[in-house]
Design a protein around this motif. Structure first.
Motif, PDB file in Angstrom:
ATOM      1  N   CYS A   1       0.836  -1.204   0.000  1.00  0.00           N
ATOM      2  CA  CYS A   1       0.000   0.000   0.000  1.00  0.00           C
ATOM      3  C   CYS A   1       0.869   1.252   0.000  1.00  0.00           C
ATOM      4  CB  CYS A   1      -0.965   0.009   1.190  1.00  0.00           C
ATOM      5  SG  CYS A   1      -1.998   1.501   1.210  1.00  0.00           S
ATOM      6  N   SER A   2       0.967   1.872  -1.156  1.00  0.00           N
ATOM      7  CA  SER A   2       1.809   3.064  -1.302  1.00  0.00           C
ATOM      8  C   SER A   2       1.395   4.173  -0.345  1.00  0.00           C
ATOM      9  CB  SER A   2       1.724   3.587  -2.735  1.00  0.00           C
ATOM     10  OG  SER A   2       2.084   2.592  -3.657  1.00  0.00           O
ATOM     11  N   ALA A   3       0.095   4.365  -0.169  1.00  0.00           N
ATOM     12  CA  ALA A   3      -0.385   5.436   0.712  1.00  0.00           C
ATOM     13  C   ALA A   3      -0.007   5.158   2.159  1.00  0.00           C
ATOM     14  CB  ALA A   3      -1.896   5.589   0.573  1.00  0.00           C
ATOM     15  N   SER A   4      -0.237   3.931   2.629  1.00  0.00           N
ATOM     16  CA  SER A   4       0.111   3.578   4.015  1.00  0.00           C
ATOM     17  C   SER A   4       1.602   3.754   4.258  1.00  0.00           C
ATOM     18  CB  SER A   4      -0.263   2.117   4.319  1.00  0.00           C
ATOM     19  OG  SER A   4      -1.642   1.916   4.241  1.00  0.00           O
ATOM     20  N   ILE A   5       2.399   3.273   3.320  1.00  0.00           N
ATOM     21  CA  ILE A   5       3.852   3.342   3.478  1.00  0.00           C
ATOM     22  C   ILE A   5       4.323   4.793   3.449  1.00  0.00           C
ATOM     23  CG2 ILE A   5       6.028   2.715   2.372  1.00  0.00           C
ATOM     24  CD1 ILE A   5       4.528   0.018   1.622  1.00  0.00           C
ATOM     25  N   MET A   6       3.721   5.611   2.606  1.00  0.00           N
ATOM     26  CA  MET A   6       4.088   7.025   2.541  1.00  0.00           C
ATOM     27  C   MET A   6       3.775   7.725   3.872  1.00  0.00           C
ATOM     28  SD  MET A   6       2.917   9.842  -0.291  1.00  0.00           S
ATOM     29  CE  MET A   6       1.191   9.686   0.135  1.00  0.00           C
ATOM     30  N   PHE A   7       2.582   7.471   4.414  1.00  0.00           N
ATOM     31  CA  PHE A   7       2.230   8.058   5.709  1.00  0.00           C
ATOM     32  C   PHE A   7       3.162   7.552   6.802  1.00  0.00           C
ATOM     33  CE2 PHE A   7      -2.353   8.754   4.222  1.00  0.00           C
ATOM     34  CZ  PHE A   7      -2.201  10.126   4.125  1.00  0.00           C
ATOM     35  N   ASN A   8       3.434   6.261   6.802  1.00  0.00           N
ATOM     36  CA  ASN A   8       4.313   5.678   7.815  1.00  0.00           C
ATOM     37  C   ASN A   8       5.706   6.293   7.737  1.00  0.00           C
ATOM     38  OD1 ASN A   8       6.235   3.571   8.966  1.00  0.00           O
ATOM     39  ND2 ASN A   8       4.245   2.799   9.599  1.00  0.00           N
ATOM     40  N   ASP A   9       6.225   6.450   6.537  1.00  0.00           N
ATOM     41  CA  ASP A   9       7.552   7.050   6.357  1.00  0.00           C
ATOM     42  C   ASP A   9       7.584   8.506   6.819  1.00  0.00           C
ATOM     43  OD1 ASP A   9       8.463   4.651   5.360  1.00  0.00           O
ATOM     44  OD2 ASP A   9       8.598   5.332   3.273  1.00  0.00           O
ATOM     45  N   ALA A  10       6.415   9.159   6.837  1.00  0.00           N
ATOM     46  CA  ALA A  10       6.322  10.546   7.300  1.00  0.00           C
ATOM     47  C   ALA A  10       6.128  10.632   8.816  1.00  0.00           C
ATOM     48  CB  ALA A  10       5.183  11.262   6.586  1.00  0.00           C
ATOM     49  N   GLY A  11       6.146   9.481   9.491  1.00  0.00           N
ATOM     50  CA  GLY A  11       6.052   9.474  10.941  1.00  0.00           C
ATOM     51  C   GLY A  11       4.675   9.211  11.502  1.00  0.00           C
ATOM     52  N   VAL A  12       3.711   8.873  10.657  1.00  0.00           N
ATOM     53  CA  VAL A  12       2.360   8.563  11.140  1.00  0.00           C
ATOM     54  C   VAL A  12       2.375   7.147  11.708  1.00  0.00           C
ATOM     55  CG1 VAL A  12      -0.078   8.341  10.527  1.00  0.00           C
ATOM     56  CG2 VAL A  12       1.345  10.060   9.375  1.00  0.00           C
ATOM     57  N   GLU A  13       1.855   7.002  12.919  1.00  0.00           N
ATOM     58  CA  GLU A  13       1.757   5.684  13.552  1.00  0.00           C
ATOM     59  C   GLU A  13       0.528   4.981  12.971  1.00  0.00           C
ATOM     60  OE1 GLU A  13       0.439   4.065  17.883  1.00  0.00           O
ATOM     61  OE2 GLU A  13       1.877   5.743  17.877  1.00  0.00           O
ATOM     62  N   ILE A  14       0.758   3.867  12.260  1.00  0.00           N
ATOM     63  CA  ILE A  14      -0.334   3.159  11.600  1.00  0.00           C
ATOM     64  C   ILE A  14      -0.491   1.780  12.224  1.00  0.00           C
ATOM     65  CG2 ILE A  14      -1.196   2.233   9.420  1.00  0.00           C
ATOM     66  CD1 ILE A  14       0.353   4.451   8.009  1.00  0.00           C
ATOM     67  N   SER A  15      -1.737   1.436  12.538  1.00  0.00           N
ATOM     68  CA  SER A  15      -2.027   0.111  13.089  1.00  0.00           C
ATOM     69  C   SER A  15      -3.172  -0.515  12.281  1.00  0.00           C
ATOM     70  CB  SER A  15      -2.397   0.209  14.570  1.00  0.00           C
ATOM     71  OG  SER A  15      -3.510   1.061  14.751  1.00  0.00           O
ATOM     72  N   HIS A  16      -3.258  -1.840  12.378  1.00  0.00           N
ATOM     73  CA  HIS A  16      -4.258  -2.593  11.615  1.00  0.00           C
ATOM     74  C   HIS A  16      -4.901  -3.650  12.493  1.00  0.00           C
ATOM     75  CE1 HIS A  16      -1.530  -0.995   8.570  1.00  0.00           C
ATOM     76  NE2 HIS A  16      -2.561  -1.051   7.746  1.00  0.00           N
ATOM     77  N   SER A  17      -6.147  -3.944  12.206  1.00  0.00           N
ATOM     78  CA  SER A  17      -6.829  -5.075  12.822  1.00  0.00           C
ATOM     79  C   SER A  17      -7.815  -5.603  11.788  1.00  0.00           C
ATOM     80  CB  SER A  17      -7.546  -4.661  14.107  1.00  0.00           C
ATOM     81  OG  SER A  17      -8.511  -3.656  13.852  1.00  0.00           O
ATOM     82  N   TYR A  18      -8.373  -6.772  12.078  1.00  0.00           N
ATOM     83  CA  TYR A  18      -9.323  -7.351  11.138  1.00  0.00           C
ATOM     84  C   TYR A  18     -10.293  -8.251  11.881  1.00  0.00           C
ATOM     85  CZ  TYR A  18      -6.505 -11.554  11.574  1.00  0.00           C
ATOM     86  OH  TYR A  18      -5.838 -12.633  12.087  1.00  0.00           O
ATOM     87  N   GLU A  19     -11.419  -8.465  11.245  1.00  0.00           N
ATOM     88  CA  GLU A  19     -12.375  -9.461  11.714  1.00  0.00           C
ATOM     89  C   GLU A  19     -12.903 -10.184  10.474  1.00  0.00           C
ATOM     90  OE1 GLU A  19     -16.528  -7.489  12.709  1.00  0.00           O
ATOM     91  OE2 GLU A  19     -14.913  -6.184  13.468  1.00  0.00           O
ATOM     92  N   ILE A  20     -13.243 -11.443  10.684  1.00  0.00           N
ATOM     93  CA  ILE A  20     -13.725 -12.279   9.590  1.00  0.00           C
ATOM     94  C   ILE A  20     -15.158 -12.691   9.892  1.00  0.00           C
ATOM     95  CG2 ILE A  20     -13.411 -14.480   8.394  1.00  0.00           C
ATOM     96  CD1 ILE A  20     -10.407 -14.233   9.094  1.00  0.00           C
ATOM     97  N   HIS A  21     -16.005 -12.564   8.896  1.00  0.00           N
ATOM     98  CA  HIS A  21     -17.397 -12.981   9.019  1.00  0.00           C
ATOM     99  C   HIS A  21     -17.627 -14.093   8.001  1.00  0.00           C
ATOM    100  CE1 HIS A  21     -18.453  -9.542  11.583  1.00  0.00           C
ATOM    101  NE2 HIS A  21     -17.572  -8.891  10.855  1.00  0.00           N
ATOM    102  N   GLN A  22     -17.810 -15.302   8.510  1.00  0.00           N
ATOM    103  CA  GLN A  22     -18.023 -16.450   7.632  1.00  0.00           C
ATOM    104  C   GLN A  22     -19.493 -16.515   7.205  1.00  0.00           C
ATOM    105  OE1 GLN A  22     -15.648 -18.233   6.429  1.00  0.00           O
ATOM    106  NE2 GLN A  22     -13.958 -18.192   7.895  1.00  0.00           N
ATOM    107  N   GLN A  23     -19.706 -16.807   5.935  1.00  0.00           N
ATOM    108  CA  GLN A  23     -21.051 -17.009   5.413  1.00  0.00           C
ATOM    109  C   GLN A  23     -21.268 -18.490   5.168  1.00  0.00           C
ATOM    110  OE1 GLN A  23     -21.290 -14.517   1.891  1.00  0.00           O
ATOM    111  NE2 GLN A  23     -22.658 -13.140   2.989  1.00  0.00           N
ATOM    112  N   ASP A  24     -22.498 -18.892   5.245  1.00  0.00           N
ATOM    113  CA  ASP A  24     -22.836 -20.274   4.945  1.00  0.00           C
ATOM    114  C   ASP A  24     -22.593 -20.560   3.462  1.00  0.00           C
ATOM    115  OD1 ASP A  24     -23.644 -20.719   7.555  1.00  0.00           O
ATOM    116  OD2 ASP A  24     -25.738 -20.219   7.149  1.00  0.00           O
ATOM    117  N   LEU A  25     -22.335 -21.818   3.161  1.00  0.00           N
ATOM    118  CA  LEU A  25     -22.101 -22.218   1.775  1.00  0.00           C
ATOM    119  C   LEU A  25     -23.370 -22.293   0.949  1.00  0.00           C
ATOM    120  CD1 LEU A  25     -19.414 -24.984   2.322  1.00  0.00           C
ATOM    121  CD2 LEU A  25     -19.083 -22.674   1.456  1.00  0.00           C
ATOM    122  N   ALA A  26     -24.507 -22.217   1.580  1.00  0.00           N
ATOM    123  CA  ALA A  26     -25.794 -22.374   0.868  1.00  0.00           C
ATOM    124  C   ALA A  26     -26.030 -21.317  -0.160  1.00  0.00           C
ATOM    125  CB  ALA A  26     -26.948 -22.365   1.859  1.00  0.00           C
TER     126      ALA A  26
END
Length: 142
Positions: free
Chosen positions: A117-142
């Motif tokens: 991610c060019s934007a994330s890396i650019m902000f990070n290189d400028a000293g912005v503290e960047i963090s990430h998290s995620y959640e997964i929502h499984q759907q039924d196969l039907a």
């Protein structure tokens, strides 16, 4: 890559991309705007969200993950003084799909942040503290 930004009156500006797409930006009424569009700093944050989401979705596609939804919510903090630059940005992904493998989602989010991610890396290189998290929502196969 090029962009043209034209003043449209009061504190409203129209940005036109090299690919021909337009986005209206405006300021708040307190600053002479009419609240017709997002603020320029909001556009920067939206751009980062689009960039990292594009990466994550592309990597999950290559991993043959059955993704039916992918969103990222970004929360940013800004400096109290001028220039009011971003100081912290947190990206929280919500990935929905069928039989999603957590390891692949985790890897896609990490690779976007650290390598693609060019934007994330650019902000990070400028000293912005960047963090990430995620959640997964499984759907039924039907």
């Amino acid at each position: 890559m090029n962009v043209k930004v034209d003043w449209s009156g009061n504190m409203t500006f129209t940005a036109t991309s090299g690919s021909g797409h337009q986005v209206l930006m405006d300021g708040p009424p307190a600053a002479g705007g009419e609240n017709k569009g997002p603020r320029p700093m909001e556009m920067m944050l939206m751009g980062m969200g689009g960039c990292t989401s594009f990466d994550v979705k592309a990597m999950l596609n290559k991993s043959r993950q059955d993704v039916t939804g992918c969103e990222v919510e970004l929360q940013a903090e800004r400096a109290d003084a001028v220039p009011a630059v971003f100081t912290k940005i947190h990206c929280h992904f919500k990935v929905t799909g069928r039989n999603l493998k957590e390891a692949l989602v985790k890897r896609a989010v990490a690779l976007s942040a650290e390598k693609y991610c060019s934007a994330s890396i650019m902000f990070n290189d400028a000293g912005v503290e960047i963090s990430h998290s995620y959640e997964i929502h499984q759907q039924d196969l039907a």
